[in-house]
Design a protein around this motif. Structure first.
Motif, PDB file in Angstrom:
ATOM      1  N   ASN A   1       0.829  -1.207   0.000  1.00 14.01           N
ATOM      2  CA  ASN A   1       0.000   0.000   0.000  1.00 14.01           C
ATOM      3  C   ASN A   1       0.864   1.259   0.000  1.00 14.01           C
ATOM      4  O   ASN A   1       0.575   2.224  -0.721  1.00 14.01           O
TER       5      ASN A   1
ATOM      6  N   HIS B   1      -6.861 -12.890  -2.776  1.00  9.01           N
ATOM      7  CA  HIS B   1      -6.533 -11.504  -2.480  1.00  9.01           C
ATOM      8  C   HIS B   1      -5.917 -11.393  -1.082  1.00  9.01           C
ATOM      9  O   HIS B   1      -6.348 -12.055  -0.138  1.00  9.01           O
TER      10      HIS B   1
ATOM     11  N   SER C   1      -7.544  -1.234  -2.726  1.00 14.81           N
ATOM     12  CA  SER C   1      -8.086  -1.550  -4.042  1.00 14.81           C
ATOM     13  C   SER C   1      -7.214  -0.997  -5.168  1.00 14.81           C
ATOM     14  O   SER C   1      -7.263  -1.490  -6.297  1.00 14.81           O
ATOM     15  N   TRP C   2      -6.401   0.020  -4.877  1.00 11.59           N
ATOM     16  CA  TRP C   2      -5.542   0.644  -5.888  1.00 11.59           C
ATOM     17  C   TRP C   2      -4.095   0.154  -5.798  1.00 11.59           C
ATOM     18  O   TRP C   2      -3.212   0.708  -6.469  1.00 11.59           O
TER      19      TRP C   2
ATOM     20  N   ILE D   1      -2.752  -4.231 -11.474  1.00 10.08           N
ATOM     21  CA  ILE D   1      -3.625  -4.997 -10.584  1.00 10.08           C
ATOM     22  C   ILE D   1      -4.172  -6.200 -11.344  1.00 10.08           C
ATOM     23  O   ILE D   1      -4.722  -6.054 -12.436  1.00 10.08           O
TER      24      ILE D   1
END
Length: 398
Positions: A353, A380, A386-387, A372
């Protein structure tokens, strides 16, 4: 399609970034590293004439990388190898203390030691205090410099067999001029040398590319990497490499060699990276921009690193010359240190992240989201934004 991603999970458990199992905590008493460029070196004692497999003995010495930059008399060798599993650990003697090491490291030390003379060797598993997180953070950042400063790097591929011995002997010979002989030699190298786990290890790109004089070794048999490079005969010529950044070159290579066997693709790509270094296309810092770093990480995703944080950390040492004081204040170095410092205390999700956020902030673009991968929900990483890409997933998931 991915350039390098294997079809399955990583093949090896090999990493400077993971600590020893609790049952194998090192009994060594390390002294702190005093300076920013301090390292430890093993002084590996020679074997006796009576026994090739006798006990391995060595001592630890404390030095600075800057000691070796201008001193013609002082030098050391860096070892590049696969750690291997701890299931069948062996014992060596370090500073008079019995110290457990993996079977593969034991074999490497046994096979590289000299018959008559001691010499200095840098080995990550012993020269870095693996239980000191702060030290590990700093030493991992120096690893590219450590390999670039070593006079030689031994790429230990494992114990030898009849086929690997024959292949290395063939590599020592003049390169054949006839196409059929060239093809037979390459086929033999792919089958006996390029299938070794070392080629799937995420750390080896910088260890090879930055080395002054890399030498591959199976058991006691060695040959210069450049001899192997002659056989690889990269499809990307020096003329095509000229003016390219490494991420551009990797992109071209992916298109040219997407159908080649995995081992051959990995070896050719690493040889190409080494060519770039020698051409000085990678100069004071390969990671001049976030985009180049992103392309480099993306090209190596899914390779062997059981500590998944090393999918990112393994590329930060890619520098074309040893790190010096000026580099410490460079824009590139400051960006990495401030925006994305190495922290093994953080979780995999936090590391991924933070890297994604740093790239987005620096570029003011969302290009990183192109990396991604689509995956089943159970695959996951929980807590991954999410990015933020999951760099443990190979491209085959797309």
């Amino acid at each position: 399609m991915s350039l390098l991603s294997p079809p399955g999970p990583p093949l090896i458990t090999d990493r400077p970034g993971s600590r020893l199992p609790k049952t194998e905590e090192t009994p060594l008493k390390y002294q702190p590293l005093e300076y920013w460029d301090s390292i430890r070196l093993l002084c590996l004692q020679p074997r006796s004439e009576s026994s090739y497999d006798e006990d391995i003995k060595c001592t630890i010495e404390y030095r600075r990388i800057s000691d070796f930059e201008d001193d013609l008399a002082s030098h050391y060798v860096a070892l590049s190898y696969v750690w291997g599993e701890w299931g069948n650990s062996r014992v060596i003697t370090v500073d008079g203390v019995e110290t457990p090491v993996t079977e593969n490291l034991f074999c490497a030390l046994r096979d590289v030691r000299h018959a008559e003379e001691s010499f200095y060797l840098w080995v990550d598993a012993i020269c870095i205090n693996q239980v000191d997180l702060e030290e590990r953070n700093e030493q991992v950042r120096l690893m590219g410099t450590i390999y670039a400063t070593a006079t030689k790097s031994i790429i230990y591929l494992g114990e030898s067999d009849r086929e690997s011995e024959r292949a290395i002997r063939a590599l020592r010979q003049p390169y054949p001029q006839h196409y059929r002989a060239q093809d037979r030699l390459k086929d033999g190298i792919v089958a006996t040398i390029l299938q070794r786990p070392w080629f799937t290890r995420v750390w080896v790109l910088q260890e090879l590319a930055l080395s002054q004089n890399p030498i591959i070794q199976c058991g006691p048999h060695r040959v210069k990497w450049d001899k192997l490079g002659n056989v690889l005969g990269s499809t990307i010529t020096f003329e095509r490499l000229a003016g390219l950044s490494i991420d551009e070159a990797l992109s071209i290579f992916a298109d040219d060699r997407s159908q080649a066997p995995l081992g051959l693709r990995l070896a050719e790509q690493m040889h190409m990276a080494r060519q770039l270094v020698q051409l000085h296309k990678i100069n004071s810092g390969i990671l001049k921009t976030h985009s180049v770093l992103l392309g480099l990480v993306a090209s190596r995703r899914g390779l062997g690193a059981s500590d998944s944080r090393d999918m990112l950390y393994a590329h930060f040492g890619m520098k074309g010359r040893p790190l010096d004081i000026e580099d410490m204040g460079s824009e590139n170095e400051l960006w990495l240190r401030k925006s994305f410092p190495i922290h093994y205390e953080k979780s995999i999700q936090q590391v991924y992240n933070t890297f994604a956020a740093a790239v987005i902030s620096n570029s003011e673009r969302l290009a990183i989201m192109h990396h991604i991968e689509a995956a089943y929900p159970q695959e996951h990483l929980k807590g991954l934004a999410s990015w933020a890409p999951d760099w443990t997933l190979p491209r085959s998931h797309r």
